[in-house]
Design a protein around this motif. Structure first.
Motif, PDB file in Angstrom:
ATOM      1  N   THR A   1      14.690   7.505 -15.668  1.00 26.54           N
ATOM      2  CA  THR A   1      13.849   6.380 -16.408  1.00 26.54           C
ATOM      3  C   THR A   1      13.525   6.773 -17.688  1.00 26.54           C
ATOM      4  O   THR A   1      13.322   5.869 -18.591  1.00 26.54           O
ATOM      5  CB  THR A   1      12.416   6.329 -15.688  1.00 26.54           C
ATOM      6  N   SER A   2      13.716   8.113 -18.123  1.00 26.90           N
ATOM      7  CA  SER A   2      13.682   8.358 -19.636  1.00 26.90           C
ATOM      8  C   SER A   2      14.525   9.532 -20.205  1.00 26.90           C
ATOM      9  O   SER A   2      14.683  10.307 -19.319  1.00 26.90           O
ATOM     10  CB  SER A   2      12.284   8.694 -19.821  1.00 26.90           C
ATOM     11  N   VAL A   3      14.852   9.339 -21.334  1.00 27.95           N
ATOM     12  CA  VAL A   3      15.603  10.508 -21.701  1.00 27.95           C
ATOM     13  C   VAL A   3      14.802  10.684 -23.308  1.00 27.95           C
ATOM     14  O   VAL A   3      14.820  10.078 -24.113  1.00 27.95           O
ATOM     15  CB  VAL A   3      17.262  10.109 -22.044  1.00 27.95           C
TER      16      VAL A   3
ATOM     17  N   ASP B   1      15.444   5.793 -24.213  1.00 23.93           N
ATOM     18  CA  ASP B   1      15.561   7.024 -24.883  1.00 23.93           C
ATOM     19  C   ASP B   1      14.222   7.083 -25.763  1.00 23.93           C
ATOM     20  O   ASP B   1      13.806   6.455 -26.533  1.00 23.93           O
ATOM     21  CB  ASP B   1      16.806   6.935 -25.835  1.00 23.93           C
ATOM     22  N   VAL B   2      13.974   8.503 -26.012  1.00 25.00           N
ATOM     23  CA  VAL B   2      12.792   8.575 -27.104  1.00 25.00           C
ATOM     24  C   VAL B   2      13.087  10.068 -27.626  1.00 25.00           C
ATOM     25  O   VAL B   2      13.409  10.900 -27.257  1.00 25.00           O
ATOM     26  CB  VAL B   2      11.309   8.613 -26.121  1.00 25.00           C
ATOM     27  N   TRP B   3      12.623  10.003 -28.961  1.00 21.92           N
ATOM     28  CA  TRP B   3      12.907  11.379 -29.655  1.00 21.92           C
ATOM     29  C   TRP B   3      11.844  12.321 -29.422  1.00 21.92           C
ATOM     30  O   TRP B   3      10.695  11.867 -29.104  1.00 21.92           O
ATOM     31  CB  TRP B   3      12.882  10.898 -31.148  1.00 21.92           C
ATOM     32  N   TRP B   4      12.261  13.431 -29.269  1.00 22.42           N
ATOM     33  CA  TRP B   4      11.142  14.636 -28.901  1.00 22.42           C
ATOM     34  C   TRP B   4      10.223  14.534 -29.987  1.00 22.42           C
ATOM     35  O   TRP B   4       8.946  14.791 -29.734  1.00 22.42           O
ATOM     36  CB  TRP B   4      11.935  15.899 -29.158  1.00 22.42           C
ATOM     37  N   HIS B   5      10.453  14.414 -31.266  1.00 20.05           N
ATOM     38  CA  HIS B   5       9.563  14.519 -32.518  1.00 20.05           C
ATOM     39  C   HIS B   5       8.625  13.239 -32.271  1.00 20.05           C
ATOM     40  O   HIS B   5       7.410  13.647 -32.948  1.00 20.05           O
ATOM     41  CB  HIS B   5      10.194  14.551 -33.878  1.00 20.05           C
TER      42      HIS B   5
END
Length: 652
Positions: free
Chosen positions: A221-223, A240-244
């Motif tokens: 469901t998420s990356v 997709d979501v950035w780590w930061h």
């Protein structure tokens, strides 16, 4: 190959006369003393109970050390509750060690980070909060596809903190290999990066994740994406979501909840003889106990002063046990390096040892043999005097490489501990203790205290000294695998069916005249390439999936650098052309299907494959060809002239 036949090739190993006992000073001050073996023998499973209580902080003490009533499925430290991340982080901060360096990170381009225990604890708490905000709960699986950067360790510990089960996939594996592991584990979240650096150039990782998830039917469901090398990436909104963005803005407060000692900690996939990767399952309490115990005793660890460097990637079990978990559970300082040994120059490792004053180095024989080829003049340029213990892992080390390692890197005085263990065993099983054992070049020698290892014949009887056979483990051990994910029957069939009530490791071994153990490598259809296990079946399947290939057989041939190398024999379809282009095409095809590590060293186009009357491919004959030997007995082949045809086609 039978263990007996394999043993014949290693007969010279039984006559190693050189011995290197520890110095009197080292022995007197060693962490592991000879009494450890006596205690393990006398106390039985209670020896491990004592280690568990001394090495770990339990929220709730266990009431039973070992439950073996459902053998071969073990339960260790029954009733106890414990949190891996708390043991690796919070408790050290609470003890006033927050300012101690946990990780010195060196990126391939030369960028560095020094991360204290307090800082690492804070980031793991933030990552745990971020993952929970994305819907990850206790028991959910998280696929990790990251390079050797601190965020890899943070991700693993954040999963352990919340009770999610991490499944790390080596960053060199292809999109298809990644997808098969995501599907098998039914992963909910993938953590990756835009890329990494490899031999001075940016290398992409996220495209493999995108490729793995492009077909419907997955559970992800998420990356979460770490920005590492600023390469442009495709972006899927809503997934997709950035780590930061996700982690850096999360709360720094997170309470670690203790989990049952048998709660799953991770799944790690390894090659099997059927070609389908096996999801090796490890749980929490026993795994942490044995990894911490072996890290402390095998390496003579002094956490206040040592700088430990295990060069393994976190995609392999060595990187799990001796990068992500044991060094941190033991409160040690370690070096983490992203790059290759020859970037930007062939002295990079020795430069790092000098810079960080590394005192314990743990690496693979493949690397040591590569350094030998480059010459001793390179390490001689650097100050390696900080080294006091050297370790070897991943494959049997030949005596010449062992001696070079000791003399050139260890200054002729650092003990070399050659360790044997597997993804399945979780931690060291055979290894000399550096302050106790008179080391013998090329031999892993003796079982770790508390471990019951033996070499047996075809009937499961112990072989006498001077003889070879099959390596088995006679009693359960704390860090043992608890099964194959989703396939309990395959677990029994793979490891427990060959010999009655014994774990069969799949390796051949010999006892020399002193009773010391020499590892001889695999006796099944799994190859050991630079310490990485690859299935012949898996590579054969990849070759046959190419439209030009009608049939394929793969063997592991001895290689002076990598230990073994992949050699493939293929029969082409009628329309395909036998030329250099087809060999290059097929090598690249295997790289795409599995990963670059699986590319055959040689691909030989042959008119036919040697088969018995029942249709079984005689791989031992192909191995003879691959290693340039006179071909063995071919009388059982349905067509005994096939080997002459193969030899004739090779001469062309």
């Amino acid at each position: 190959m039978s263990a007996e036949r394999q043993g014949d090739a290693f007969e010279n190993l039984l006559h190693e006369e050189r011995r290197f006992p520890p110095s009197e000073e080292f022995a007197a001050n060693a962490v592991a003393q000879p009494s450890l073996y006596d205690e393990a023998r006398e106390q039985g499973t209670e020896f491990w109970a004592r280690q568990a209580r001394e090495l770990l902080t339990w929220e709730k003490d266990f009431t039973q050390t070992l439950d073996w009533s459902d053998a071969p499925f073990a339960k260790w430290f029954v009733g106890g509750t414990v949190n891996a991340a708390y043991n690796a982080l919070d408790r050290h901060v609470e003890a006033g060690l927050g300012d101690r360096v946990a990780i010195h990170f060196e990126g391939e381009p030369g960028d560095t980070r020094t991360i204290t225990y307090a800082e690492l604890t804070r980031e793991v708490k933030q990552a745990a909060n971020a993952f929970e905000s994305l819907g990850v709960r206790k028991g959910d699986r998280v696929a990790v596809y990251l390079p050797m950067i601190p965020e890899a360790v943070v991700t693993m510990l954040a999963c352990a903190r919340i009770g999610a089960v991490h499944s790390v996939v080596f960053g060199g594996f292809s999109a298809d290999a990644l997808r098969s592991r995501i599907d098998d584990a039914e992963a909910k979240l993938v953590v990756t990066s835009d890329g990494t650096y490899r031999r001075g150039k940016p290398s992409a990782l996220k495209p493999a994740v995108d490729g793995a998830l492009e077909k419907e039917g997955h559970t992800v469901t998420s990356v979460v994406v770490v920005r590492r090398n600023n390469e442009p990436v495709e972006w899927t909104e809503g997934r997709d979501v950035w780590w930061h963005d996700a982690v850096a803005h999360a709360s720094e407060e997170h309470t670690a909840v203790a989990h049952d000692a048998e709660h799953p900690l991770f799944i790690l996939y390894t090659s099997g003889t059927t070609g389908k990767p096996k999801g090796i399952l490890h749980t929490t309490g026993g795994y942490l106990t044995q990894t911490a115990f072996t890290h402390k005793n095998t390496f003579d660890l002094r956490p206040e002063t040592d700088v430990f460097w295990c060069t393994a990637d976190i995609g392999w079990v060595t990187g799990h046990s001796y990068v992500a978990y044991a060094p941190l559970v033991n409160g040690a300082t370690q070096l983490m390096y992203e790059g290759t040994p020859d970037t930007p120059h062939q002295g990079r490792w020795w430069e790092l040892i000098e810079k960080y004053k590394v005192s314990i180095l743990y690496t693979a024989p493949t690397a040591i043999r590569t350094f030998m080829k480059w010459g001793r003049d390179i390490p001689k340029k650097y100050d390696l005097s900080s080294i006091r213990v050297l370790g070897s892992v991943g494959e049997p080390i030949n005596p010449e490489a062992w001696m070079w390692y000791r003399e050139v890197i260890g200054g002729g005085k650092a003990p070399v501990v050659d360790t044997w263990w597997q993804t399945e065993t979780g931690a060291h099983m055979i290894a000399p203790m550096p302050g106790v054992t008179a080391a013998k070049p090329g031999s892993a020698q003796v079982a770790v205290p508390g471990i019951a290892v033996d070499v047996v014949d075809e009937m499961g009887e112990s072989v006498p000294n001077g003889s070879g056979g099959y390596l088995v483990i006679r009693e359960p051990w704390p860090a043992m695998l608890r099964g194959i994910w989703g396939d309990p029957q395959r677990f029994k069939d793979t490891y427990w069916s060959r010999f009655d009530a014994m774990y069969f490791a799949g390796d051949g071994a010999k006892k020399d005249d002193d009773g010391d153990i020499w590892l001889l490598g695999r006796v099944d259809d799994v190859m050991n390439i630079s310490g990485h296990r690859l299935s012949t079946t898996e590579i054969e399947s990849a070759l046959v999936s190419h439209p030009s290939v009608a049939e394929a057989a793969v063997v592991g041939a001895s290689d002076e650098t990598t230990g073994q190398a992949v050699v493939a024999f293929v029969i082409l379809r009628g329309s395909a052309k036998d030329d250099d282009d087809i060999v290059t095409t097929l090598r690249n095809h295997v790289g795409k299907e599995i990963g670059p590590i699986a590319k055959p060293r040689n691909i030989l186009v042959v008119p036919e494959l040697p088969k018995t009357r029942s249709g079984k491919i005689m791989r031992r004959l192909l191995k003879d060809v691959a290693e340039g030997r006179e071909v063995g007995d071919a009388t059982t082949l349905s067509d005994p002239t096939i080997m002459q045809q193969i030899a004739a086609s090779l001469r062309k």
